[in-house]
Motif scaffolding. Structure first.
Motif, PDB file in Angstrom:
ATOM      1  N   ASP A   1       0.804  -1.078  -0.425  1.00 55.41           N
ATOM      2  CA  ASP A   1      -0.112  -0.379  -0.327  1.00 55.41           C
ATOM      3  C   ASP A   1       0.870   1.275   0.059  1.00 55.41           C
ATOM      4  O   ASP A   1       2.087   1.197   0.228  1.00 55.41           O
ATOM      5  N   SER A   2       0.569   2.509  -0.724  1.00 57.29           N
ATOM      6  CA  SER A   2       1.314   3.636  -0.360  1.00 57.29           C
ATOM      7  C   SER A   2       2.483   3.839  -1.208  1.00 57.29           C
ATOM      8  O   SER A   2       2.669   3.009  -2.244  1.00 57.29           O
ATOM      9  N   ALA A   3       3.567   3.569  -0.560  1.00 51.71           N
ATOM     10  CA  ALA A   3       4.930   3.564  -0.797  1.00 51.71           C
ATOM     11  C   ALA A   3       5.208   1.601  -1.031  1.00 51.71           C
ATOM     12  O   ALA A   3       6.107   1.821  -1.445  1.00 51.71           O
ATOM     13  N   GLY A   4       4.763   1.335  -0.362  1.00 54.98           N
ATOM     14  CA  GLY A   4       4.797  -0.438  -0.214  1.00 54.98           C
ATOM     15  C   GLY A   4       4.445  -0.779  -1.860  1.00 54.98           C
ATOM     16  O   GLY A   4       5.263  -2.170  -1.977  1.00 54.98           O
ATOM     17  N   GLY A   5       3.420  -0.100  -2.171  1.00 54.08           N
ATOM     18  CA  GLY A   5       3.062  -0.525  -3.353  1.00 54.08           C
ATOM     19  C   GLY A   5       4.171  -0.292  -4.394  1.00 54.08           C
ATOM     20  O   GLY A   5       4.431  -0.966  -5.356  1.00 54.08           O
ATOM     21  N   ASN A   6       4.198   0.645  -4.411  1.00 59.96           N
ATOM     22  CA  ASN A   6       5.972   1.470  -4.929  1.00 59.96           C
ATOM     23  C   ASN A   6       6.973   0.535  -5.098  1.00 59.96           C
ATOM     24  O   ASN A   6       6.989   0.630  -6.332  1.00 59.96           O
ATOM     25  N   LEU A   7       6.811   0.220  -3.986  1.00 66.87           N
ATOM     26  CA  LEU A   7       8.671  -0.729  -3.412  1.00 66.87           C
ATOM     27  C   LEU A   7       8.071  -2.287  -4.811  1.00 66.87           C
ATOM     28  O   LEU A   7       8.781  -2.571  -4.510  1.00 66.87           O
ATOM     29  N   ALA A   8       6.252  -2.745  -4.554  1.00 65.16           N
ATOM     30  CA  ALA A   8       6.275  -3.684  -4.973  1.00 65.16           C
ATOM     31  C   ALA A   8       6.512  -3.989  -6.381  1.00 65.16           C
ATOM     32  O   ALA A   8       6.882  -4.809  -6.739  1.00 65.16           O
ATOM     33  N   ILE A   9       6.187  -2.514  -7.003  1.00 62.25           N
ATOM     34  CA  ILE A   9       5.851  -2.469  -9.136  1.00 62.25           C
ATOM     35  C   ILE A   9       7.768  -1.847  -9.174  1.00 62.25           C
ATOM     36  O   ILE A   9       8.196  -3.008 -10.033  1.00 62.25           O
ATOM     37  N   SER A  10       8.522  -1.582  -8.412  1.00 62.29           N
ATOM     38  CA  SER A  10       9.789  -1.261  -8.486  1.00 62.29           C
ATOM     39  C   SER A  10      10.626  -3.203  -8.726  1.00 62.29           C
ATOM     40  O   SER A  10      11.710  -3.696  -9.037  1.00 62.29           O
ATOM     41  N   CYS A  11       9.859  -3.805  -7.283  1.00 64.85           N
ATOM     42  CA  CYS A  11      11.083  -4.877  -7.434  1.00 64.85           C
ATOM     43  C   CYS A  11      10.295  -5.571  -7.941  1.00 64.85           C
ATOM     44  O   CYS A  11      11.474  -6.711  -9.278  1.00 64.85           O
ATOM     45  N   SER A  12       8.906  -5.702  -8.916  1.00 67.35           N
ATOM     46  CA  SER A  12       8.895  -6.146 -10.021  1.00 67.35           C
ATOM     47  C   SER A  12       9.709  -5.912 -11.418  1.00 67.35           C
ATOM     48  O   SER A  12       9.893  -6.814 -11.944  1.00 67.35           O
ATOM     49  N   LEU A  13       9.652  -4.766 -11.412  1.00 61.52           N
ATOM     50  CA  LEU A  13      10.397  -4.345 -12.873  1.00 61.52           C
ATOM     51  C   LEU A  13      12.101  -4.267 -12.240  1.00 61.52           C
ATOM     52  O   LEU A  13      12.532  -5.131 -13.393  1.00 61.52           O
ATOM     53  N   LYS A  14      12.252  -4.702 -11.317  1.00 57.43           N
ATOM     54  CA  LYS A  14      14.033  -5.169 -11.186  1.00 57.43           C
ATOM     55  C   LYS A  14      14.406  -6.337 -11.460  1.00 57.43           C
ATOM     56  O   LYS A  14      15.188  -7.028 -11.741  1.00 57.43           O
ATOM     57  N   ALA A  15      12.976  -7.200 -11.194  1.00 57.57           N
ATOM     58  CA  ALA A  15      13.038  -8.209 -11.162  1.00 57.57           C
ATOM     59  C   ALA A  15      13.181  -8.873 -12.559  1.00 57.57           C
ATOM     60  O   ALA A  15      14.084 -10.008 -13.042  1.00 57.57           O
ATOM     61  N   LEU A  16      12.275  -8.528 -13.973  1.00 52.71           N
ATOM     62  CA  LEU A  16      12.478  -8.662 -15.355  1.00 52.71           C
ATOM     63  C   LEU A  16      13.591  -8.209 -15.227  1.00 52.71           C
ATOM     64  O   LEU A  16      14.329  -9.015 -16.496  1.00 52.71           O
ATOM     65  N   GLU A  17      14.427  -6.779 -14.935  1.00 50.77           N
ATOM     66  CA  GLU A  17      15.531  -6.811 -15.820  1.00 50.77           C
ATOM     67  C   GLU A  17      16.841  -7.521 -15.314  1.00 50.77           C
ATOM     68  O   GLU A  17      17.661  -7.489 -15.701  1.00 50.77           O
ATOM     69  N   GLU A  18      16.845  -8.600 -13.810  1.00 52.64           N
ATOM     70  CA  GLU A  18      17.763  -9.130 -13.708  1.00 52.64           C
ATOM     71  C   GLU A  18      17.378 -11.140 -14.441  1.00 52.64           C
ATOM     72  O   GLU A  18      17.774 -11.428 -13.888  1.00 52.64           O
ATOM     73  N   SER A  19      16.174 -10.446 -15.259  1.00 51.91           N
ATOM     74  CA  SER A  19      15.604 -12.030 -15.797  1.00 51.91           C
ATOM     75  C   SER A  19      15.711 -12.800 -14.930  1.00 51.91           C
ATOM     76  O   SER A  19      15.334 -13.653 -14.855  1.00 51.91           O
TER      77      SER A  19
END
Length: 401
Positions: free
Chosen positions: A227-245
């Protein structure tokens, strides 16, 4: 009409009485004795404010006044108005340390009142402290369909057990959904490092390490949420995971996600008078997360510690303001569930994020909702609505036995 008013007043005063008792009792019983008196000043200040504010709220409620801009809108329940006013007061008045304490006291209070300690299991994942929430004490995180949850608080406050009421509600509803998913379900809520003590990308790195731990140890579905900043963190973590395949999560649960940390992305608070979040507070939290603050700007004068004032990262970085990531990257993520309150100050940027991913998300707008009200069970009624929506989304994607 009179019976409805009487029920509303009884409900309000019973909740207010319990909340006041918990603030007084829990704050004294869960902290070292030398600091008890000082730490009680902020809760007592809040109680004094509540006593002054309550008659005005009661009169406004009886006269049918509303703080909404829509002339035909239904009036908020008295309890919702009271919670909103107290949170506004906290954002305006409390130091960061006091606000952190208030959130922790509230979380401990709900957990104690509902008797939820027996469903908690504190674990460490990749060196990061976490709490595993499951109604079956014999189940380990490795055995369950897992929702990895990052709490909100502007990256500067909050803690991983402050939504235990909603976590219990979600787990209970998931148990009832066993006809769709026979495997156990649990929530792994992460205690990531807060700003300004730890600035970007510390929280993101911790989130990613926890996600990697889950990928290595868990054989069932793994969802990310927050939620809120945690929602941002969930999305950014997903994006970073895709960057690292890495394997992408099986779903994203986003409650009032803070998707854009740039100052221009937040409208003036006066236009969203129903929400308790202030534009000035959002700006302060963003600066703290990015390391743009001096120590004196965020806390008490006698607080010791050294905090960097290095403007290394910009708010437009795609892993900071996730709505500024490329459309291609965002569309590679799993279709998320997004729950937002129509009256919250982040509503415009959340809708813009939904449109940027071409409407792939399942967007739920709570007409009477304020910021993160969907995870405020049992304090706010939106918590029940939010929990049911989350369960429906998760149960469609869980891995069965």
């Amino acid at each position: 009409m009179q019976s409805a008013l009487a029920r509303e007043l009884r409900r309000f005063f019973s909740r207010a009485l319990v909340a006041t008792f918990l603030v007084h009792h829990v704050a004294l019983s869960h902290h070292p004795s030398p600091a008890r008196v000082g730490r009680m000043l902020a809760p007592l200040h809040a109680v004094a404010y509540a006593v002054r504010k309550l008659p005005l709220l009661l009169i406004a409620y009886l006269l049918g006044w509303t703080t909404r801009s829509e002339p035909d809108a239904r009036q908020d329940p008295l309890w919702t108005q009271f919670v909103r006013e107290m949170l506004r007061f906290a954002f305006r008045t409390f130091s960061l340390k006091a606000f952190r304490l208030a959130l922790r006291v509230g979380g401990v209070g709900v957990r104690t009142l509902m008797g939820l300690d027996r469903y908690l299991k504190r674990v460490t994942c990749a060196g990061v402290p976490c709490t595993f929430v499951c109604l079956d004490s014999t189940v380990e995180p490795q055995d369950a369909n897992l929702l990895v949850y990052f709490h909100g608080g502007g990256y500067c406050c909050g803690y991983n057990e402050m939504y235990m009421g909603s976590f219990y509600k979600i787990c209970s509803e998931m148990n009832l959904a066993q006809n769709r998913c026979s495997a156990p379900f649990g929530i792994l809520t992460v205690e990531y490092a807060l700003s300004p003590e730890a600035r970007f990308p510390t929280a993101l790195n911790q989130a990613l390490e926890v996600y990697k731990w889950c990928l290595f140890h868990c054989s069932r579905a793994i969802f990310l949420g927050g939620d809120s900043a945690g929602g941002n963190l969930a999305i950014s973590c997903s994006l970073k995971a895709l960057e690292e395949s890495l394997r992408k999560p099986d779903g994203l649960v986003l409650i009032s996600p803070w998707t854009d940390l740039t100052p221009e992305a937040v409208p003036d608070s006066e236009k969203y008078t129903r929400d308790y979040v202030l534009k000035s507070t959002i700006r302060l939290f963003a600066d703290a997360y990015l390391g743009h603050l001096e120590k004196k700007m965020y806390d008490e004068k006698n607080d010791e510690g050294t905090y960097l004032d290095v403007k290394k990262y910009n708010a437009t970085h795609p892993l900071v303001s996730v709505s500024r990531a490329s459309t291609e990257s965002l569309q590679a993520l799993p279709a998320p569930l997004i729950i937002v309150g129509q009256g919250e100050v982040l509503y415009p940027q959340i809708v813009a994020f939904h449109k940027k991913i071409k409407g792939r998300s399942r967007l739920m707008v709570l007409k009477n909702g304020i910021h993160i009200s969907a995870v405020c069970y049992p304090v706010l009624d939106d918590g029940t609505i939010g929990a049911k929506a989350i369960v429906e989304y998760l149960s469609e994607r869980c891995v069965s036995d």
